[in-house]
Design an enzyme around this catalytic site. Structure first.
Site, PDB file in Angstrom:
ATOM      1  N   CYS A   1       0.834  -1.217   0.000  1.00  0.00           N
ATOM      2  CA  CYS A   1       0.000   0.000   0.000  1.00  0.00           C
ATOM      3  C   CYS A   1       0.867   1.264   0.000  1.00  0.00           C
ATOM      4  O   CYS A   1       0.724   2.127  -0.879  1.00  0.00           O
ATOM      5  CB  CYS A   1      -0.972  -0.021   1.165  1.00  0.00           C
TER       6      CYS A   1
HETATM    7  N1  LIG Z   1      -4.300  -4.063   5.088  1.00  0.00           N
HETATM    8  C1  LIG Z   1      -3.788  -3.399   4.060  1.00  0.00           C
HETATM    9  O1  LIG Z   1      -4.005  -2.189   3.903  1.00  0.00           O
HETATM   10  C2  LIG Z   1      -2.907  -4.123   3.054  1.00  0.00           C
HETATM   11  C3  LIG Z   1      -2.537  -3.436   1.910  1.00  0.00           C
HETATM   12  C4  LIG Z   1      -1.727  -4.077   0.960  1.00  0.00           C
HETATM   13  C5  LIG Z   1      -1.305  -5.376   1.179  1.00  0.00           C
HETATM   14  N2  LIG Z   1      -1.658  -6.035   2.334  1.00  0.00           N
HETATM   15  C6  LIG Z   1      -1.172  -7.406   2.511  1.00  0.00           C
HETATM   16  O2  LIG Z   1      -2.253  -8.289   2.260  1.00  0.00           O
HETATM   17  C7  LIG Z   1      -2.153  -9.434   3.112  1.00  0.00           C
HETATM   18  C8  LIG Z   1      -3.432  -9.559   3.917  1.00  0.00           C
HETATM   19  O3  LIG Z   1      -3.578  -8.345   4.663  1.00  0.00           O
HETATM   20  P1  LIG Z   1      -4.875  -8.066   5.552  1.00  0.00           P
HETATM   21  O4  LIG Z   1      -4.824  -6.655   5.964  1.00  0.00           O
HETATM   22  O5  LIG Z   1      -6.077  -8.615   4.901  1.00  0.00           O
HETATM   23  O6  LIG Z   1      -4.518  -8.981   6.811  1.00  0.00           O
HETATM   24  P2  LIG Z   1      -5.445  -9.423   8.020  1.00  0.00           P
HETATM   25  O7  LIG Z   1      -6.678  -8.594   8.094  1.00  0.00           O
HETATM   26  O8  LIG Z   1      -4.558  -9.449   9.196  1.00  0.00           O
HETATM   27  O9  LIG Z   1      -5.855 -10.914   7.617  1.00  0.00           O
HETATM   28  C9  LIG Z   1      -4.828 -11.865   7.441  1.00  0.00           C
HETATM   29  C10 LIG Z   1      -5.369 -13.236   7.685  1.00  0.00           C
HETATM   30  O10 LIG Z   1      -5.751 -13.399   9.009  1.00  0.00           O
HETATM   31  C11 LIG Z   1      -6.515 -14.615   9.050  1.00  0.00           C
HETATM   32  N3  LIG Z   1      -7.299 -14.602  10.287  1.00  0.00           N
HETATM   33  C12 LIG Z   1      -6.984 -15.387  11.330  1.00  0.00           C
HETATM   34  N4  LIG Z   1      -7.831 -15.161  12.336  1.00  0.00           N
HETATM   35  C13 LIG Z   1      -8.702 -14.222  11.935  1.00  0.00           C
HETATM   36  C14 LIG Z   1      -9.800 -13.558  12.545  1.00  0.00           C
HETATM   37  N5  LIG Z   1     -10.181 -13.853  13.801  1.00  0.00           N
HETATM   38  N6  LIG Z   1     -10.482 -12.613  11.834  1.00  0.00           N
HETATM   39  C15 LIG Z   1     -10.109 -12.302  10.593  1.00  0.00           C
HETATM   40  N7  LIG Z   1      -9.057 -12.890   9.969  1.00  0.00           N
HETATM   41  C16 LIG Z   1      -8.361 -13.843  10.633  1.00  0.00           C
HETATM   42  C17 LIG Z   1      -7.306 -14.602   7.761  1.00  0.00           C
HETATM   43  O11 LIG Z   1      -7.178 -15.874   7.149  1.00  0.00           O
HETATM   44  P3  LIG Z   1      -8.245 -17.018   7.403  1.00  0.00           P
HETATM   45  O12 LIG Z   1      -9.563 -16.460   6.978  1.00  0.00           O
HETATM   46  O13 LIG Z   1      -7.769 -18.151   6.518  1.00  0.00           O
HETATM   47  O14 LIG Z   1      -8.194 -17.366   8.838  1.00  0.00           O
HETATM   48  C18 LIG Z   1      -6.567 -13.577   6.911  1.00  0.00           C
HETATM   49  O15 LIG Z   1      -6.090 -14.086   5.712  1.00  0.00           O
HETATM   50  C19 LIG Z   1      -0.912  -9.227   3.983  1.00  0.00           C
HETATM   51  O16 LIG Z   1       0.153  -9.940   3.444  1.00  0.00           O
HETATM   52  C20 LIG Z   1      -0.675  -7.726   3.909  1.00  0.00           C
HETATM   53  O17 LIG Z   1       0.677  -7.393   4.069  1.00  0.00           O
HETATM   54  C21 LIG Z   1      -2.463  -5.439   3.264  1.00  0.00           C
END
Ligand SMILES: NC(=O)c1ccc[n+]([C@@H]2O[C@H](COP(=O)([O-])OP(=O)(O)OC[C@H]3O[C@@H](n4cnc5c(N)ncnc54)[C@H](OP(=O)(O)O)[C@@H]3O)[C@@H](O)[C@H]2O)c1
Length: 321
Positions: free
Chosen positions: A132
Protein backbone atom coordinates in the site's frame (compact mmCIF):
# COMPACT_ATOMS: atom_id res chain seq x y z
CA UNK A 1 -17.82 -14.99 -16.11
CA UNK A 2 -14.42 -15.19 -14.41
CA UNK A 3 -14.70 -17.76 -11.59
CA UNK A 4 -12.91 -16.58 -8.45
CA UNK A 5 -11.54 -18.19 -5.29
CA UNK A 6 -10.12 -16.32 -2.29
CA UNK A 7 -7.67 -17.76 0.25
CA UNK A 8 -7.39 -16.02 3.63
CA UNK A 9 -11.01 -14.90 3.49
CA UNK A 10 -11.57 -13.44 6.95
CA UNK A 11 -9.04 -10.59 6.82
CA UNK A 12 -9.44 -6.97 5.74
CA UNK A 13 -8.13 -7.23 2.16
CA UNK A 14 -10.34 -10.30 1.55
CA UNK A 15 -13.35 -8.41 2.91
CA UNK A 16 -12.66 -5.59 0.49
CA UNK A 17 -12.20 -8.03 -2.41
CA UNK A 18 -15.51 -9.71 -1.64
CA UNK A 19 -17.33 -6.35 -1.51
CA UNK A 20 -15.97 -5.31 -4.90
CA UNK A 21 -16.38 -8.75 -6.54
CA UNK A 22 -20.05 -9.03 -5.50
CA UNK A 23 -20.66 -5.97 -7.71
CA UNK A 24 -18.31 -7.02 -10.54
CA UNK A 25 -20.39 -7.76 -13.67
CA UNK A 26 -17.88 -10.25 -15.12
CA UNK A 27 -16.76 -12.16 -12.00
CA UNK A 28 -18.40 -14.85 -9.91
CA UNK A 29 -17.18 -15.63 -6.39
CA UNK A 30 -17.10 -19.43 -6.19
CA UNK A 31 -15.40 -20.09 -2.86
CA UNK A 32 -13.77 -18.22 0.02
CA UNK A 33 -11.35 -20.23 2.08
CA UNK A 34 -10.82 -19.44 5.76
CA UNK A 35 -8.69 -21.32 8.25
CA UNK A 36 -10.09 -19.37 11.19
CA UNK A 37 -13.79 -19.26 10.17
CA UNK A 38 -14.47 -22.35 8.01
CA UNK A 39 -18.20 -23.25 7.72
CA UNK A 40 -19.33 -19.86 9.06
CA UNK A 41 -21.39 -17.47 6.91
CA UNK A 42 -19.21 -14.79 5.33
CA UNK A 43 -21.42 -12.02 6.76
CA UNK A 44 -20.65 -13.18 10.32
CA UNK A 45 -17.08 -11.88 9.81
CA UNK A 46 -17.62 -9.18 7.16
CA UNK A 47 -20.69 -7.86 8.92
CA UNK A 48 -21.43 -5.10 6.40
CA UNK A 49 -22.24 -7.88 3.88
CA UNK A 50 -25.33 -9.03 5.79
CA UNK A 51 -28.06 -9.34 3.15
CA UNK A 52 -25.57 -9.21 0.26
CA UNK A 53 -24.28 -12.78 0.17
CA UNK A 54 -25.18 -16.24 1.49
CA UNK A 55 -21.67 -17.60 0.84
CA UNK A 56 -20.14 -19.70 3.63
CA UNK A 57 -16.36 -19.89 4.25
CA UNK A 58 -14.96 -23.23 3.08
CA UNK A 59 -12.25 -25.36 4.63
CA UNK A 60 -10.73 -26.74 1.41
CA UNK A 61 -10.09 -25.03 -1.94
CA UNK A 62 -11.44 -26.52 -5.19
CA UNK A 63 -9.06 -25.32 -7.90
CA UNK A 64 -10.98 -27.15 -10.64
CA UNK A 65 -13.89 -24.73 -10.11
CA UNK A 66 -12.01 -21.43 -10.53
CA UNK A 67 -10.04 -19.40 -13.08
CA UNK A 68 -8.20 -17.20 -10.58
CA UNK A 69 -7.29 -17.28 -6.89
CA UNK A 70 -6.49 -14.25 -4.74
CA UNK A 71 -4.12 -14.85 -1.82
CA UNK A 72 -5.05 -12.53 1.08
CA UNK A 73 -2.83 -14.02 3.76
CA UNK A 74 -0.15 -12.60 5.99
CA UNK A 75 3.58 -12.39 5.37
CA UNK A 76 5.14 -15.77 4.43
CA UNK A 77 1.77 -17.54 4.25
CA UNK A 78 1.35 -17.32 0.45
CA UNK A 79 4.63 -19.11 -0.21
CA UNK A 80 3.66 -21.79 2.33
CA UNK A 81 0.19 -22.12 0.73
CA UNK A 82 1.70 -22.56 -2.76
CA UNK A 83 4.05 -25.22 -1.44
CA UNK A 84 1.21 -27.06 0.27
CA UNK A 85 -1.22 -27.11 -2.68
CA UNK A 86 -1.00 -28.26 -6.24
CA UNK A 87 -2.65 -25.50 -8.28
CA UNK A 88 -3.26 -26.26 -11.99
CA UNK A 89 -1.18 -24.13 -14.39
CA UNK A 90 -4.31 -22.67 -16.02
CA UNK A 91 -5.42 -21.07 -12.71
CA UNK A 92 -4.12 -17.53 -12.36
CA UNK A 93 -2.86 -16.29 -8.99
CA UNK A 94 -2.89 -12.75 -7.61
CA UNK A 95 -0.97 -12.54 -4.34
CA UNK A 96 -1.59 -9.54 -2.07
CA UNK A 97 1.25 -10.35 0.31
CA UNK A 98 4.91 -9.37 0.23
CA UNK A 99 6.06 -12.92 -0.63
CA UNK A 100 6.65 -12.59 -4.40
CA UNK A 101 7.14 -8.84 -4.92
CA UNK A 102 10.92 -8.93 -5.12
CA UNK A 103 12.62 -10.45 -8.14
CA UNK A 104 14.51 -13.64 -7.33
CA UNK A 105 15.63 -16.80 -9.04
CA UNK A 106 12.59 -18.98 -9.76
CA UNK A 107 10.05 -16.23 -8.98
CA UNK A 108 7.75 -15.96 -12.02
CA UNK A 109 5.35 -13.42 -10.43
CA UNK A 110 4.98 -10.14 -12.36
CA UNK A 111 4.97 -7.05 -10.10
CA UNK A 112 1.39 -5.81 -10.43
CA UNK A 113 1.62 -2.04 -10.68
CA UNK A 114 -0.43 -1.35 -13.84
CA UNK A 115 1.00 2.18 -14.25
CA UNK A 116 4.42 0.59 -14.75
CA UNK A 117 3.83 -2.90 -16.20
CA UNK A 118 0.42 -3.04 -17.88
CA UNK A 119 1.56 -5.20 -20.82
CA UNK A 120 3.48 -7.67 -18.63
CA UNK A 121 0.44 -8.02 -16.34
CA UNK A 122 -1.81 -8.72 -19.34
CA UNK A 123 0.44 -11.67 -20.22
CA UNK A 124 0.99 -12.90 -16.65
CA UNK A 125 -0.35 -16.00 -14.93
CA UNK A 126 1.04 -14.98 -11.54
CA UNK A 127 0.92 -11.40 -10.24
CA UNK A 128 2.41 -9.99 -7.03
CA UNK A 129 0.22 -7.08 -5.96
CA UNK A 130 2.24 -4.10 -4.64
CA UNK A 131 2.21 -2.92 -1.03
CA UNK A 132 0.00 0.00 0.00
CA UNK A 133 2.70 2.56 0.94
CA UNK A 134 4.72 1.28 -2.02
CA UNK A 135 1.84 2.07 -4.40
CA UNK A 136 1.31 5.63 -3.15
CA UNK A 137 5.04 6.40 -3.14
CA UNK A 138 5.91 4.81 -6.49
CA UNK A 139 3.09 6.65 -8.24
CA UNK A 140 4.63 9.91 -6.94
CA UNK A 141 8.04 8.97 -8.37
CA UNK A 142 7.64 6.83 -11.52
CA UNK A 143 7.49 9.73 -14.04
CA UNK A 144 10.70 11.20 -12.59
CA UNK A 145 12.49 7.83 -12.59
CA UNK A 146 11.32 7.14 -16.15
CA UNK A 147 12.82 10.47 -17.23
CA UNK A 148 16.09 9.75 -15.37
CA UNK A 149 15.50 12.74 -13.07
CA UNK A 150 15.48 11.18 -9.60
CA UNK A 151 17.70 12.64 -6.92
CA UNK A 152 17.74 11.85 -3.17
CA UNK A 153 14.08 11.41 -2.16
CA UNK A 154 12.40 12.49 1.10
CA UNK A 155 9.04 10.98 2.07
CA UNK A 156 6.60 11.29 4.95
CA UNK A 157 3.51 9.12 4.49
CA UNK A 158 0.62 8.58 6.90
CA UNK A 159 -1.65 5.52 6.93
CA UNK A 160 -4.95 4.49 8.48
CA UNK A 161 -5.28 1.68 11.02
CA UNK A 162 -6.63 -0.92 8.51
CA UNK A 163 -3.12 -0.98 7.01
CA UNK A 164 -2.11 -3.14 9.97
CA UNK A 165 -4.71 -5.87 9.33
CA UNK A 166 -7.64 -7.09 11.44
CA UNK A 167 -5.83 -8.38 14.55
CA UNK A 168 -6.21 -5.87 17.40
CA UNK A 169 -2.96 -4.55 18.88
CA UNK A 170 -1.69 -1.79 21.14
CA UNK A 171 -1.21 0.58 18.20
CA UNK A 172 -4.68 -0.10 16.76
CA UNK A 173 -6.47 0.12 20.13
CA UNK A 174 -9.03 2.95 19.84
CA UNK A 175 -8.03 4.64 23.11
CA UNK A 176 -4.44 5.01 21.92
CA UNK A 177 -4.91 5.56 18.20
CA UNK A 178 -7.82 8.02 18.42
CA UNK A 179 -6.66 11.69 18.40
CA UNK A 180 -3.08 10.44 18.12
CA UNK A 181 -0.26 10.26 15.58
CA UNK A 182 3.09 8.46 15.69
CA UNK A 183 6.16 7.53 13.65
CA UNK A 184 7.12 3.89 13.09
CA UNK A 185 9.82 1.99 11.18
CA UNK A 186 11.55 5.30 10.26
CA UNK A 187 14.01 4.76 7.36
CA UNK A 188 13.47 0.99 7.60
CA UNK A 189 9.98 0.18 6.29
CA UNK A 190 9.86 -3.09 4.31
CA UNK A 191 8.21 -1.43 1.28
CA UNK A 192 11.47 0.41 0.55
CA UNK A 193 12.72 -2.77 -1.15
CA UNK A 194 9.99 -2.94 -3.79
CA UNK A 195 10.08 0.85 -4.27
CA UNK A 196 13.85 0.65 -4.89
CA UNK A 197 13.39 -2.29 -7.27
CA UNK A 198 10.93 -0.32 -9.48
CA UNK A 199 12.93 2.91 -9.42
CA UNK A 200 16.09 1.05 -10.43
CA UNK A 201 14.21 -0.74 -13.23
CA UNK A 202 13.21 2.60 -14.73
CA UNK A 203 16.43 4.48 -13.90
CA UNK A 204 19.33 2.02 -13.56
CA UNK A 205 21.81 4.79 -12.65
CA UNK A 206 19.80 5.87 -9.58
CA UNK A 207 21.81 5.24 -6.42
CA UNK A 208 20.80 8.06 -4.06
CA UNK A 209 18.85 7.47 -0.84
CA UNK A 210 15.08 7.11 -0.55
CA UNK A 211 14.38 8.45 2.95
CA UNK A 212 10.99 7.26 4.18
CA UNK A 213 9.35 8.12 7.51
CA UNK A 214 5.99 6.28 7.89
CA UNK A 215 3.33 7.62 10.27
CA UNK A 216 0.26 6.08 11.88
CA UNK A 217 -2.84 8.23 11.54
CA UNK A 218 -5.99 8.15 13.69
CA UNK A 219 -8.31 7.20 10.81
CA UNK A 220 -9.27 3.78 9.45
CA UNK A 221 -8.50 4.02 5.73
CA UNK A 222 -6.20 5.86 3.37
CA UNK A 223 -2.60 6.92 2.76
CA UNK A 224 -1.28 10.41 2.08
CA UNK A 225 2.34 10.52 0.92
CA UNK A 226 4.23 13.81 0.88
CA UNK A 227 7.34 13.39 -1.30
CA UNK A 228 10.04 15.92 -2.23
CA UNK A 229 13.38 16.05 -3.98
CA UNK A 230 15.78 18.48 -5.66
CA UNK A 231 14.72 19.03 -9.25
CA UNK A 232 15.75 21.39 -12.06
CA UNK A 233 12.46 21.19 -13.94
CA UNK A 234 10.08 24.15 -13.79
CA UNK A 235 6.64 23.51 -12.31
CA UNK A 236 5.12 23.48 -15.82
CA UNK A 237 7.72 21.01 -17.12
CA UNK A 238 7.21 18.70 -14.14
CA UNK A 239 3.42 18.78 -14.53
CA UNK A 240 3.74 17.99 -18.24
CA UNK A 241 6.04 15.06 -17.41
CA UNK A 242 3.48 13.59 -14.98
CA UNK A 243 0.57 14.16 -17.39
CA UNK A 244 2.44 12.45 -20.22
CA UNK A 245 3.45 9.46 -18.06
CA UNK A 246 -0.11 8.93 -16.80
CA UNK A 247 -1.85 9.73 -20.10
CA UNK A 248 -3.15 6.16 -20.50
CA UNK A 249 -3.58 5.36 -16.78
CA UNK A 250 -7.23 4.84 -15.87
CA UNK A 251 -6.99 5.37 -12.10
CA UNK A 252 -4.01 7.72 -11.61
CA UNK A 253 -3.98 11.41 -12.55
CA UNK A 254 -2.41 14.72 -11.60
CA UNK A 255 -4.62 17.62 -10.54
CA UNK A 256 -3.89 21.36 -10.40
CA UNK A 257 -5.83 21.88 -7.17
CA UNK A 258 -4.66 20.67 -3.77
CA UNK A 259 -5.85 17.13 -2.96
CA UNK A 260 -6.95 15.32 0.19
CA UNK A 261 -7.65 11.82 1.45
CA UNK A 262 -11.45 11.90 1.38
CA UNK A 263 -11.37 12.28 -2.41
CA UNK A 264 -10.02 8.72 -2.73
CA UNK A 265 -11.16 6.74 0.32
CA UNK A 266 -13.28 3.77 -0.88
CA UNK A 267 -12.11 4.22 -4.48
CA UNK A 268 -9.36 2.74 -6.65
CA UNK A 269 -8.01 6.18 -7.58
CA UNK A 270 -4.60 7.71 -6.98
CA UNK A 271 -4.63 11.51 -7.12
CA UNK A 272 -1.38 13.42 -7.49
CA UNK A 273 -0.48 17.07 -6.93
CA UNK A 274 2.83 18.46 -8.19
CA UNK A 275 4.31 21.79 -7.03
CA UNK A 276 7.70 23.51 -7.23
CA UNK A 277 9.13 25.52 -4.31
CA UNK A 278 12.49 27.08 -5.25
CA UNK A 279 14.69 24.10 -6.18
CA UNK A 280 12.41 21.46 -4.62
CA UNK A 281 9.72 19.47 -6.38
CA UNK A 282 6.92 18.42 -4.00
CA UNK A 283 4.54 15.62 -4.96
CA UNK A 284 1.48 14.68 -2.90
CA UNK A 285 -0.08 11.28 -3.55
CA UNK A 286 -3.32 9.97 -2.01
CA UNK A 287 -4.83 6.48 -2.20
CA UNK A 288 -7.06 4.16 -0.19
CA UNK A 289 -4.74 1.49 1.29
CA UNK A 290 -7.38 -1.25 0.94
CA UNK A 291 -8.52 -0.45 -2.61
CA UNK A 292 -5.80 1.13 -4.77
CA UNK A 293 -3.25 -0.08 -2.17
CA UNK A 294 -4.55 -3.69 -2.15
CA UNK A 295 -7.86 -5.23 -3.30
CA UNK A 296 -8.94 -2.66 -5.92
CA UNK A 297 -5.52 -2.86 -7.56
CA UNK A 298 -5.75 -6.68 -7.38
CA UNK A 299 -9.06 -6.57 -9.29
CA UNK A 300 -7.57 -4.09 -11.77
CA UNK A 301 -4.83 -6.70 -12.31
CA UNK A 302 -7.44 -9.45 -12.73
CA UNK A 303 -9.23 -7.34 -15.37
CA UNK A 304 -5.95 -6.89 -17.23
CA UNK A 305 -5.04 -10.60 -16.98
CA UNK A 306 -8.44 -11.62 -18.41
CA UNK A 307 -8.46 -8.95 -21.13
CA UNK A 308 -11.55 -7.08 -19.95
CA UNK A 309 -12.01 -3.31 -19.59
CA UNK A 310 -9.66 -2.08 -16.86
CA UNK A 311 -12.28 -0.25 -14.80
CA UNK A 312 -14.82 -3.11 -14.77
CA UNK A 313 -16.29 -3.44 -11.27
CA UNK A 314 -14.18 -0.53 -10.02
CA UNK A 315 -16.50 2.45 -10.42
CA UNK A 316 -16.45 3.10 -6.68
CA UNK A 317 -17.82 6.07 -4.78
CA UNK A 318 -15.58 8.10 -2.46
CA UNK A 319 -16.83 9.07 1.02
CA UNK A 320 -16.73 12.84 0.73
CA UNK A 321 -18.02 13.43 4.27
N1 LIG B 1 -4.30 -4.06 5.09
C1 LIG B 1 -3.79 -3.40 4.06
O1 LIG B 1 -4.00 -2.19 3.90
C2 LIG B 1 -2.91 -4.12 3.05
C3 LIG B 1 -2.54 -3.44 1.91
C4 LIG B 1 -1.73 -4.08 0.96
C5 LIG B 1 -1.30 -5.38 1.18
N2 LIG B 1 -1.66 -6.03 2.33
C6 LIG B 1 -1.17 -7.41 2.51
O2 LIG B 1 -2.25 -8.29 2.26
C7 LIG B 1 -2.15 -9.43 3.11
C8 LIG B 1 -3.43 -9.56 3.92
O3 LIG B 1 -3.58 -8.35 4.66
P1 LIG B 1 -4.87 -8.07 5.55
O4 LIG B 1 -4.82 -6.66 5.96
O5 LIG B 1 -6.08 -8.62 4.90
O6 LIG B 1 -4.52 -8.98 6.81
P2 LIG B 1 -5.45 -9.42 8.02
O7 LIG B 1 -6.68 -8.59 8.09
O8 LIG B 1 -4.56 -9.45 9.20
O9 LIG B 1 -5.85 -10.91 7.62
C9 LIG B 1 -4.83 -11.87 7.44
C10 LIG B 1 -5.37 -13.24 7.68
O10 LIG B 1 -5.75 -13.40 9.01
C11 LIG B 1 -6.51 -14.61 9.05
N3 LIG B 1 -7.30 -14.60 10.29
C12 LIG B 1 -6.98 -15.39 11.33
N4 LIG B 1 -7.83 -15.16 12.34
C13 LIG B 1 -8.70 -14.22 11.93
C14 LIG B 1 -9.80 -13.56 12.54
N5 LIG B 1 -10.18 -13.85 13.80
N6 LIG B 1 -10.48 -12.61 11.83
C15 LIG B 1 -10.11 -12.30 10.59
N7 LIG B 1 -9.06 -12.89 9.97
C16 LIG B 1 -8.36 -13.84 10.63
C17 LIG B 1 -7.31 -14.60 7.76
O11 LIG B 1 -7.18 -15.87 7.15
P3 LIG B 1 -8.25 -17.02 7.40
O12 LIG B 1 -9.56 -16.46 6.98
O13 LIG B 1 -7.77 -18.15 6.52
O14 LIG B 1 -8.19 -17.37 8.84
C18 LIG B 1 -6.57 -13.58 6.91
O15 LIG B 1 -6.09 -14.09 5.71
C19 LIG B 1 -0.91 -9.23 3.98
O16 LIG B 1 0.15 -9.94 3.44
C20 LIG B 1 -0.68 -7.73 3.91
O17 LIG B 1 0.68 -7.39 4.07
C21 LIG B 1 -2.46 -5.44 3.26
Amino acid sequence: MIKVGIAGGAGYTAGELIRILLGHPQAELVWILSGSHAHEPVHKVHRDLLGDTDLVFVEKPDFSAVDVVFFCMGHGKSAAFLEGHSIPDRVKIIDLSHDYRLKAEGNDFVYGLPEMSREAIQEATHVANPGCFATAIQLALLPLADAGLLTEVHIHAITGSTGAGQAPSGTTHFSWRNNNISVYKAFGHQHLQEIGQSLKALMPAFDAAVNFVPLRGDFARGILASVYLDCDLSQEEACRLFDRYYETAVFTSRFEENIDLKQVVNTNKCLLHVAKYDGKLHVTSVIDNLTKGASGQAIHNMNLMFGIAEKTGLYLKPSAF
